[in-house]
Design a protein around this motif. Structure first.
Motif, PDB file in Angstrom:
ATOM      1  N   GLY A 126      -5.553   2.033 -11.773  1.00  0.00           N
ATOM      2  CA  GLY A 126      -7.049   2.458 -11.390  1.00  0.00           C
ATOM      3  C   GLY A 126      -7.536   3.111 -10.168  1.00  0.00           C
ATOM      4  N   GLU A 127      -8.594   3.144  -9.402  1.00  0.00           N
ATOM      5  CA  GLU A 127      -9.038   3.314  -8.459  1.00  0.00           C
ATOM      6  C   GLU A 127      -9.374   1.673  -8.193  1.00  0.00           C
ATOM      7  N   SER A 128     -10.077   0.711  -9.176  1.00  0.00           N
ATOM      8  CA  SER A 128     -10.057  -0.539  -8.602  1.00  0.00           C
ATOM      9  C   SER A 128      -9.111  -1.241  -7.980  1.00  0.00           C
ATOM     10  N   TYR A 129      -7.896  -1.282  -8.646  1.00  0.00           N
ATOM     11  CA  TYR A 129      -7.042  -1.835  -8.861  1.00  0.00           C
ATOM     12  C   TYR A 129      -5.911  -1.552  -7.010  1.00  0.00           C
ATOM     13  N   ARG A 130      -6.552  -0.426  -6.928  1.00  0.00           N
ATOM     14  CA  ARG A 130      -6.489  -0.262  -5.555  1.00  0.00           C
ATOM     15  C   ARG A 130      -6.552  -0.819  -3.797  1.00  0.00           C
ATOM     16  N   PHE A 131      -7.741  -1.187  -4.460  1.00  0.00           N
ATOM     17  CA  PHE A 131      -8.707  -1.864  -3.843  1.00  0.00           C
ATOM     18  C   PHE A 131      -8.040  -3.104  -3.104  1.00  0.00           C
ATOM     19  N   ASP A 132      -7.259  -3.420  -1.511  1.00  0.00           N
ATOM     20  CA  ASP A 132      -6.939  -3.724  -0.898  1.00  0.00           C
ATOM     21  C   ASP A 132      -7.820  -5.953  -0.773  1.00  0.00           C
ATOM     22  N   ARG A 133      -7.024  -6.535  -1.945  1.00  0.00           N
ATOM     23  CA  ARG A 133      -7.348  -7.504  -3.212  1.00  0.00           C
ATOM     24  C   ARG A 133      -6.753  -8.413  -1.929  1.00  0.00           C
ATOM     25  N   HIS A 134      -6.039  -8.440  -0.017  1.00  0.00           N
ATOM     26  CA  HIS A 134      -5.393  -8.996   0.199  1.00  0.00           C
ATOM     27  C   HIS A 134      -6.471  -9.682   1.303  1.00  0.00           C
ATOM     28  N   ALA A 135      -7.314  -8.589   1.508  1.00  0.00           N
ATOM     29  CA  ALA A 135      -7.797  -9.133   2.707  1.00  0.00           C
ATOM     30  C   ALA A 135      -9.095 -10.131   3.032  1.00  0.00           C
ATOM     31  N   PRO A 136      -9.607 -10.569   1.813  1.00  0.00           N
ATOM     32  CA  PRO A 136     -10.150 -11.705   1.620  1.00  0.00           C
ATOM     33  C   PRO A 136      -8.915 -13.239   1.535  1.00  0.00           C
ATOM     34  N   VAL A 137      -7.831 -12.882   1.769  1.00  0.00           N
ATOM     35  CA  VAL A 137      -6.774 -13.621   1.933  1.00  0.00           C
ATOM     36  C   VAL A 137      -6.008 -13.836   3.119  1.00  0.00           C
ATOM     37  N   PHE A 138      -6.299 -12.978   4.255  1.00  0.00           N
ATOM     38  CA  PHE A 138      -6.459 -12.726   5.657  1.00  0.00           C
ATOM     39  C   PHE A 138      -7.557 -13.577   5.779  1.00  0.00           C
ATOM     40  N   ALA A 139      -8.802 -12.965   5.328  1.00  0.00           N
ATOM     41  CA  ALA A 139     -10.014 -13.432   6.478  1.00  0.00           C
ATOM     42  C   ALA A 139     -10.372 -15.166   6.106  1.00  0.00           C
ATOM     43  N   ALA A 140      -9.656 -15.731   5.043  1.00  0.00           N
ATOM     44  CA  ALA A 140      -9.942 -17.104   4.813  1.00  0.00           C
ATOM     45  C   ALA A 140      -9.350 -17.625   5.568  1.00  0.00           C
ATOM     46  N   ILE A 141      -7.764 -17.585   6.044  1.00  0.00           N
ATOM     47  CA  ILE A 141      -6.321 -17.413   6.358  1.00  0.00           C
ATOM     48  C   ILE A 141      -7.383 -17.724   8.147  1.00  0.00           C
ATOM     49  N   ALA A 142      -8.176 -16.614   8.595  1.00  0.00           N
ATOM     50  CA  ALA A 142      -8.472 -17.088  10.087  1.00  0.00           C
ATOM     51  C   ALA A 142      -9.636 -17.718  10.530  1.00  0.00           C
ATOM     52  N   ALA A 143      -9.648 -18.131   8.733  1.00  0.00           N
ATOM     53  CA  ALA A 143     -11.712 -18.952   9.088  1.00  0.00           C
ATOM     54  C   ALA A 143     -10.969 -20.506   9.212  1.00  0.00           C
ATOM     55  N   LYS A 144      -9.451 -20.510   8.704  1.00  0.00           N
ATOM     56  CA  LYS A 144      -8.867 -21.969   8.513  1.00  0.00           C
ATOM     57  C   LYS A 144      -9.630 -22.473   7.248  1.00  0.00           C
ATOM     58  N   ASP A 192       0.570  -0.994  -0.215  1.00  0.00           N
ATOM     59  CA  ASP A 192      -0.036  -0.036  -0.341  1.00  0.00           C
ATOM     60  C   ASP A 192       1.307   1.416   0.170  1.00  0.00           C
ATOM     61  N   ALA A 193       1.764   1.825   0.728  1.00  0.00           N
ATOM     62  CA  ALA A 193       2.621   2.611   0.779  1.00  0.00           C
ATOM     63  C   ALA A 193       3.830   2.389  -0.653  1.00  0.00           C
ATOM     64  N   ALA A 194       3.793   2.091  -1.184  1.00  0.00           N
ATOM     65  CA  ALA A 194       4.657   1.744  -2.016  1.00  0.00           C
ATOM     66  C   ALA A 194       3.680   2.058  -3.560  1.00  0.00           C
ATOM     67  N   TYR A 195       2.809   2.320  -3.647  1.00  0.00           N
ATOM     68  CA  TYR A 195       1.985   2.516  -4.829  1.00  0.00           C
ATOM     69  C   TYR A 195       1.276   3.618  -4.060  1.00  0.00           C
ATOM     70  N   ARG A 196       1.513   4.452  -3.102  1.00  0.00           N
ATOM     71  CA  ARG A 196       0.885   5.464  -2.398  1.00  0.00           C
ATOM     72  C   ARG A 196       2.018   6.948  -2.912  1.00  0.00           C
ATOM     73  N   ALA A 197       3.154   5.963  -2.763  1.00  0.00           N
ATOM     74  CA  ALA A 197       4.231   6.520  -3.400  1.00  0.00           C
ATOM     75  C   ALA A 197       4.855   6.528  -4.611  1.00  0.00           C
ATOM     76  N   GLY A 198       3.668   5.782  -5.507  1.00  0.00           N
ATOM     77  CA  GLY A 198       3.864   5.625  -6.912  1.00  0.00           C
ATOM     78  C   GLY A 198       4.914   4.829  -7.699  1.00  0.00           C
ATOM     79  N   ASN A 199       5.867   3.806  -6.425  1.00  0.00           N
ATOM     80  CA  ASN A 199       7.017   3.404  -6.465  1.00  0.00           C
ATOM     81  C   ASN A 199       6.625   1.930  -6.872  1.00  0.00           C
ATOM     82  N   ILE A 200       5.663   2.031  -8.669  1.00  0.00           N
ATOM     83  CA  ILE A 200       5.529   0.410  -9.346  1.00  0.00           C
ATOM     84  C   ILE A 200       6.366  -0.643  -9.143  1.00  0.00           C
ATOM     85  N   GLU A 201       7.386  -0.703  -9.055  1.00  0.00           N
ATOM     86  CA  GLU A 201       8.794  -1.860  -8.851  1.00  0.00           C
ATOM     87  C   GLU A 201       8.997  -2.436  -7.561  1.00  0.00           C
ATOM     88  N   GLN A 202       8.635  -1.788  -6.253  1.00  0.00           N
ATOM     89  CA  GLN A 202       9.025  -1.265  -5.480  1.00  0.00           C
ATOM     90  C   GLN A 202       7.124  -2.146  -5.001  1.00  0.00           C
TER      91      GLN A 202
END
Length: 234
Positions: A179-197, A125-135
């Motif tokens: 676009g803004e759609s890509y900036r959506f946190d796509r890892h949130a469902p990953v964390f939810a699935a891990i929490a639910a095992k 998230d911080a890298a995208y906010r800073a415009g550092n695409i490679e990072q």
């Protein structure tokens, strides 16, 4: 040769020069520092890394064998461009390999690993906010590696990283106009699935992350490139 933002990694203990050069170039390609279609010369890379031509030549040969580069002539290689059909195949390979790796890793993901994943996610998230695409690309691959490596480091992870090598240059070009759609946190469902095992939910979350993020952006970039090629022929 066009200027490349090549980041020089520190040399590891007992690491040979050719291994160090290969590791640097591999990371640079994977994180999109080499754009698609860019010709790369042995001498140009040697000057960037301040090494002789021999370890660069050997590293480039390895990367050609990995499918990350292709030969132009005896002195030059280039990052191959990807058409929409080939890109579809790369994304399908990512989904097939990474959903299996995630499912196998799930029982071994402990609270320490979850904190590591959360920290990497914050770096993305911080890298995208800073415009550092490679990072951002590098951190995103680190997130997936951190998830899979608890159980899939012997066979699956090297295969996955080989696919990432083919994808990185394309993602750098595609992500320049996020676009803004890509900036959506796509890892949130990953964390939810891990929490639910929940293995099935984790596989679905990983597939969606790849397909809706990298897949959507990269496929659109392929179509745009193909349209430009057709227009240039008219």
């Amino acid at each position: 040769m066009e200027a490349i933002g090549l980041v020089s990694l520190g040399r590891l203990p007992m690491e040979s020069m050719k291994q160090w050069v290969y590791r640097n170039l591999r990371l640079a390609i994977m994180t999109g520092r080499f754009p698609p279609g860019l010709p790369v010369t042995i001498q140009g890379i040697a000057e960037m890394l301040d090494v002789s031509a021999m370890p660069v030549r050997e590293a480039l040969h390895r990367l050609v064998a990995d499918g990350a580069l292709q030969h132009l002539d005896n002195r030059r290689v280039r990052v191959p461009d990807v058409d929409p059909e080939k890109f579809d195949e790369i994304i399908a390979a990512r989904i097939a390999l990474e959903t299996v790796a995630a499912e196998r890793a799930l029982p071994l993901i402990d609270p320490v690993r979850i904190v590591l994943l959360q920290n990497i996610d914050a770096e993305i998230d911080a890298a995208y906010r800073a415009g550092n695409i490679e990072q951002a690309i590098e951190a995103n691959f680190a997130f997936h590696r951190c998830l899979y490596e608890v159980r899939s480091s012997v066979v699956l992870l090297p295969l996955i990283e080989t696919v990432w090598l083919r994808l990185g240059p394309l993602m750098r070009a595609a992500a320049e106009n996020l676009g803004e759609s890509y900036r959506f946190d796509r890892h949130a469902p990953v964390f939810a699935a891990i929490a639910a095992k929940d293995g099935a939910a984790l596989k679905a979350a990983i597939a969606a992350d790849i397909e809706e993020g990298a897949g959507h952006l990269g496929y659109q970039r392929c179509l745009d490139a193909k349209s430009r090629q057709l227009a240039a022929r008219k």
